[in-house]
Design an enzyme around this catalytic site. Structure first.
Site, PDB file in Angstrom:
ATOM      1  N   PRO A  12      21.447 -32.868  -5.690  1.00  0.00           N
ATOM      2  CA  PRO A  12      20.253 -33.526  -5.145  1.00  0.00           C
ATOM      3  C   PRO A  12      20.093 -34.896  -5.789  1.00  0.00           C
ATOM      4  O   PRO A  12      20.150 -35.016  -7.012  1.00  0.00           O
ATOM      5  CB  PRO A  12      19.111 -32.578  -5.549  1.00  0.00           C
ATOM      6  CG  PRO A  12      19.635 -31.827  -6.738  1.00  0.00           C
ATOM      7  CD  PRO A  12      21.118 -31.732  -6.555  1.00  0.00           C
ATOM      8  N   CYS A  95      15.302 -33.854 -14.199  1.00  0.00           N
ATOM      9  CA  CYS A  95      15.035 -35.250 -13.872  1.00  0.00           C
ATOM     10  C   CYS A  95      14.233 -35.921 -14.989  1.00  0.00           C
ATOM     11  O   CYS A  95      13.216 -35.382 -15.434  1.00  0.00           O
ATOM     12  CB  CYS A  95      14.262 -35.338 -12.561  1.00  0.00           C
ATOM     13  SG  CYS A  95      13.892 -37.036 -12.063  1.00  0.00           S
ATOM     14  N   GLY A 228      27.706 -35.468  -7.894  1.00  0.00           N
ATOM     15  CA  GLY A 228      26.626 -36.300  -7.389  1.00  0.00           C
ATOM     16  C   GLY A 228      27.129 -37.632  -6.881  1.00  0.00           C
ATOM     17  O   GLY A 228      27.576 -37.763  -5.744  1.00  0.00           O
TER      18      GLY A 228
END
Length: 330
Positions: A12, A95, A228
């Protein structure tokens, strides 16, 4: 010869892995698990759900990543996401952005393993689909051995279905979110030690993996890899996922065929009033290193953003690469 299956997913990524990006990536791999951008539980509960959570059926298997730290709110949001048809709920415990810290979710939750366990337990009780956690190995001055073990033990006790370990610390004090993706040193050994201690728990490796070959070399006892930026910036590597990791044929023989197969999706988006650049901004990394790739990127970057830009812009950009590729092979 038996083929060892390695679970593969695309991470993500905020501002990147929107529904158009995921639909494009699905054109390149049937098997890769795709993740949404992080969406907060309050946004799911009170925001425009169709815009935040909508996705195309072709995206399966697709997981939604939630941000939050209130068990009840996360449970309610997870239930809504499950009703939308997602295949997995993932909780963000990695995050490092300032906004995340202000909302008490993301990497700062590494300091509150019991709370994370409560969040996972609440979501597990609310939905029948898998609930996973994506985390760091620690934050700031934490000892990664103690911090990751505490987090893992808490969520395993809560019934978590898997962990994705971004194998570096997050420094919430002193480093920007961008720097936190590169500056803290990688420690793949720490993830492998966690798997050795919890062999029954599915654990995937994330962080700094630049290729499928590197990921395979680093896995050891781990169950999967999550890429990613490498997958986003060089999406052509996704064409190798199905044959190399799952022993299955790629969806298309090459990137040119994949783009042609993706055209109906883009046409439908344009017909619905969308802009070409909404989709093609995720395709700029395609054909990297090939002759004509700079012209391809430049044409999409400048022409796709114009009002009324259509498929002819994409086709023209792709043709620049095709012509030079054919000429080089002649």
């Amino acid at each position: 010869m038996t083929h060892q299956t390695i679970d593969f997913s695309v991470a993500p990524m905020m501002d990147w892995t929107d529904r158009h990006c995921r639909a494009f990536h699905r054109t390149l791999s049937h098997r890769a698990r795709l993740y949404t951008e992080m969406v907060t539980a309050p946004a799911v509960l009170h925001g425009d759900r169709a815009r935040l959570l909508g996705f195309s059926p072709q995206e399966h298997p697709v997981a939604v990543q939630l941000g939050g730290s209130e068990p009840a709110a996360l449970a309610a949001a997870a239930r809504i996401c499950a009703d939308f048809g997602y295949d997995e709920i993932n909780l963000n415990v990695g995050c490092p952005s300032d906004r995340v810290q202000g909302g008490n979710f993301g990497a700062c939750l590494m300091r509150e393993p019991d709370l994370v366990g409560d969040c996972v337990a609440a979501m597990k009780a609310a939905v029948a689909i898998p609930v996973t956690v994506k985390c760091r190995i620690g934050v700031d001055e934490q000892d990664p051995e103690e911090a990751l073990d505490a987090l893992a033990d808490a969520v395993v006790a809560a019934g978590v279905d898997g962990l994705i370990v971004h194998a570096r610390k997050a420094w919430l004090k002193g480093l920007s979110p961008r720097e936190n993706r590169d500056v803290p040193p990688l420690d793949y050994d720490r993830a492998r030690r966690l798997k050795a201690r919890l062999p029954q728990v599915p654990i995937a490796l994330n962080g700094g993996i630049a290729s499928l070959a590197q990921g395979r070399a680093e896995l050891g006892p781990l169950d999967g890899m999550m890429l990613g930026r490498a997958a986003y910036q060089d999406p052509e590597l996704l064409l190798a996922v199905d044959p190399e990791l799952y022993g299955e044929a790629a969806p298309h023989e090459d990137a040119f065929a994949a783009v042609e197969a993706f055209e109906p999706y883009i046409a439908a988006h344009l017909e619905a009033g969308g802009r070409l650049s909404d989709v093609t901004r995720h395709m700029l990394g395609l054909f990297g290193g090939r002759r004509g790739s700079r012209i391809y990127r430049r044409r999409l970057s400048t022409e796709a953003i114009r009002p009324g830009a259509g498929l002819d812009v994409l086709r023209g950009a792709v043709d620049e690469v095709r012509r030079r590729t054919d000429a080089a092979a002649a």
